[in-house]
Motif scaffolding. Sequence first.
Motif, PDB file in Angstrom:
ATOM      1  N   UNK A 166       0.852  -1.179   0.000  1.00  0.00           N
ATOM      2  CA  UNK A 166       0.000   0.000   0.000  1.00  0.00           C
ATOM      3  C   UNK A 166       0.888   1.228   0.000  1.00  0.00           C
ATOM      4  N   UNK A 167       0.464   2.202  -0.761  1.00  0.00           N
ATOM      5  CA  UNK A 167       1.234   3.432  -0.822  1.00  0.00           C
ATOM      6  C   UNK A 167       0.572   4.512   0.025  1.00  0.00           C
ATOM      7  N   UNK A 168       1.341   5.536   0.322  1.00  0.00           N
ATOM      8  CA  UNK A 168       0.821   6.696   1.051  1.00  0.00           C
ATOM      9  C   UNK A 168      -0.375   7.288   0.310  1.00  0.00           C
ATOM     10  N   UNK A 169      -0.251   7.366  -1.006  1.00  0.00           N
ATOM     11  CA  UNK A 169      -1.324   7.929  -1.837  1.00  0.00           C
ATOM     12  C   UNK A 169      -2.611   7.111  -1.707  1.00  0.00           C
ATOM     13  N   UNK A 202      -3.488   5.160   0.837  1.00  0.00           N
ATOM     14  CA  UNK A 202      -4.002   5.334   2.197  1.00  0.00           C
ATOM     15  C   UNK A 202      -4.758   6.649   2.333  1.00  0.00           C
ATOM     16  N   UNK A 203      -4.179   7.728   1.799  1.00  0.00           N
ATOM     17  CA  UNK A 203      -4.817   9.047   1.876  1.00  0.00           C
ATOM     18  C   UNK A 203      -6.139   9.073   1.119  1.00  0.00           C
ATOM     19  N   UNK A 204      -6.150   8.472  -0.071  1.00  0.00           N
ATOM     20  CA  UNK A 204      -7.379   8.442  -0.868  1.00  0.00           C
ATOM     21  C   UNK A 204      -8.475   7.675  -0.129  1.00  0.00           C
ATOM     22  N   UNK A 205      -8.130   6.522   0.420  1.00  0.00           N
ATOM     23  CA  UNK A 205      -9.119   5.712   1.145  1.00  0.00           C
ATOM     24  C   UNK A 205      -9.640   6.464   2.366  1.00  0.00           C
ATOM     25  N   UNK A 206      -8.757   7.145   3.102  1.00  0.00           N
ATOM     26  CA  UNK A 206      -9.188   7.908   4.280  1.00  0.00           C
ATOM     27  C   UNK A 206     -10.140   9.020   3.882  1.00  0.00           C
ATOM     28  N   UNK A 207      -9.813   9.745   2.805  1.00  0.00           N
ATOM     29  CA  UNK A 207     -10.696  10.834   2.334  1.00  0.00           C
ATOM     30  C   UNK A 207     -12.051  10.296   1.910  1.00  0.00           C
ATOM     31  N   UNK A 208     -12.049   9.177   1.175  1.00  0.00           N
ATOM     32  CA  UNK A 208     -13.314   8.604   0.704  1.00  0.00           C
ATOM     33  C   UNK A 208     -14.186   8.145   1.868  1.00  0.00           C
ATOM     34  N   UNK A 221     -13.226   6.798  10.889  1.00  0.00           N
ATOM     35  CA  UNK A 221     -12.125   6.261  10.103  1.00  0.00           C
ATOM     36  C   UNK A 221     -11.036   5.743  11.036  1.00  0.00           C
ATOM     37  N   UNK A 222     -10.802   4.458  10.944  1.00  0.00           N
ATOM     38  CA  UNK A 222      -9.767   3.787  11.733  1.00  0.00           C
ATOM     39  C   UNK A 222      -8.807   3.121  10.751  1.00  0.00           C
ATOM     40  N   UNK A 223      -7.625   2.740  11.225  1.00  0.00           N
ATOM     41  CA  UNK A 223      -6.732   2.013  10.329  1.00  0.00           C
ATOM     42  C   UNK A 223      -7.389   0.751   9.753  1.00  0.00           C
ATOM     43  N   UNK A 224      -8.161   0.050  10.559  1.00  0.00           N
ATOM     44  CA  UNK A 224      -8.848  -1.137  10.065  1.00  0.00           C
ATOM     45  C   UNK A 224      -9.831  -0.823   8.957  1.00  0.00           C
ATOM     46  N   UNK A 248     -11.287  -0.784   3.204  1.00  0.00           N
ATOM     47  CA  UNK A 248     -11.641   0.002   2.013  1.00  0.00           C
ATOM     48  C   UNK A 248     -10.696  -0.313   0.855  1.00  0.00           C
ATOM     49  N   UNK A 249      -9.479  -0.694   1.180  1.00  0.00           N
ATOM     50  CA  UNK A 249      -8.501  -1.041   0.152  1.00  0.00           C
ATOM     51  C   UNK A 249      -8.500  -2.535  -0.173  1.00  0.00           C
ATOM     52  N   UNK A 250      -9.395  -3.296   0.462  1.00  0.00           N
ATOM     53  CA  UNK A 250      -9.470  -4.724   0.207  1.00  0.00           C
ATOM     54  C   UNK A 250      -8.302  -5.497   0.803  1.00  0.00           C
ATOM     55  N   UNK A 251      -7.715  -4.961   1.859  1.00  0.00           N
ATOM     56  CA  UNK A 251      -6.551  -5.588   2.495  1.00  0.00           C
ATOM     57  C   UNK A 251      -6.898  -6.007   3.914  1.00  0.00           C
ATOM     58  N   UNK A 252      -6.030  -6.843   4.492  1.00  0.00           N
ATOM     59  CA  UNK A 252      -6.157  -7.243   5.897  1.00  0.00           C
ATOM     60  C   UNK A 252      -4.816  -7.006   6.570  1.00  0.00           C
ATOM     61  N   UNK A 253      -4.824  -6.348   7.724  1.00  0.00           N
ATOM     62  CA  UNK A 253      -3.545  -6.161   8.422  1.00  0.00           C
ATOM     63  C   UNK A 253      -3.043  -7.494   8.961  1.00  0.00           C
TER      64      UNK A 253
END
Length: 81
Positions: free
Chosen positions: A1-4, A6-12, A22-25, A30-35
């Motif tokens: 995942x890139x900074x870009x 992460x920022x886009x997903x947070x804004x959306x 909005x949490x890291x989870x 939103x990005x279709x990922x799992x920590x």
Amino acid sequence: MTDKELRRAARELQAGPDGVIVTPGAVFRALGKRPRCGGCFGSIIPIIHEEAPETPSATRTGPETSPKTGPKTSQEKKNEG
């Protein structure tokens, strides 16, 4: 995942109509990922805060909010009409 990304997903998420906190989870989902371990959450939280709107939702006022007490009580709503 890139900074870009992460920022886009947070804004959306913040702009969405659902009032999602909005949490890291939430950003991961939103990005279709799992920590894997959550160790990166400490780095993601500042990115989420940087992308937050200027006016936090806790200080917004509107038809359902009283500037002095927060959400209006049922009595306050009755008194309005």
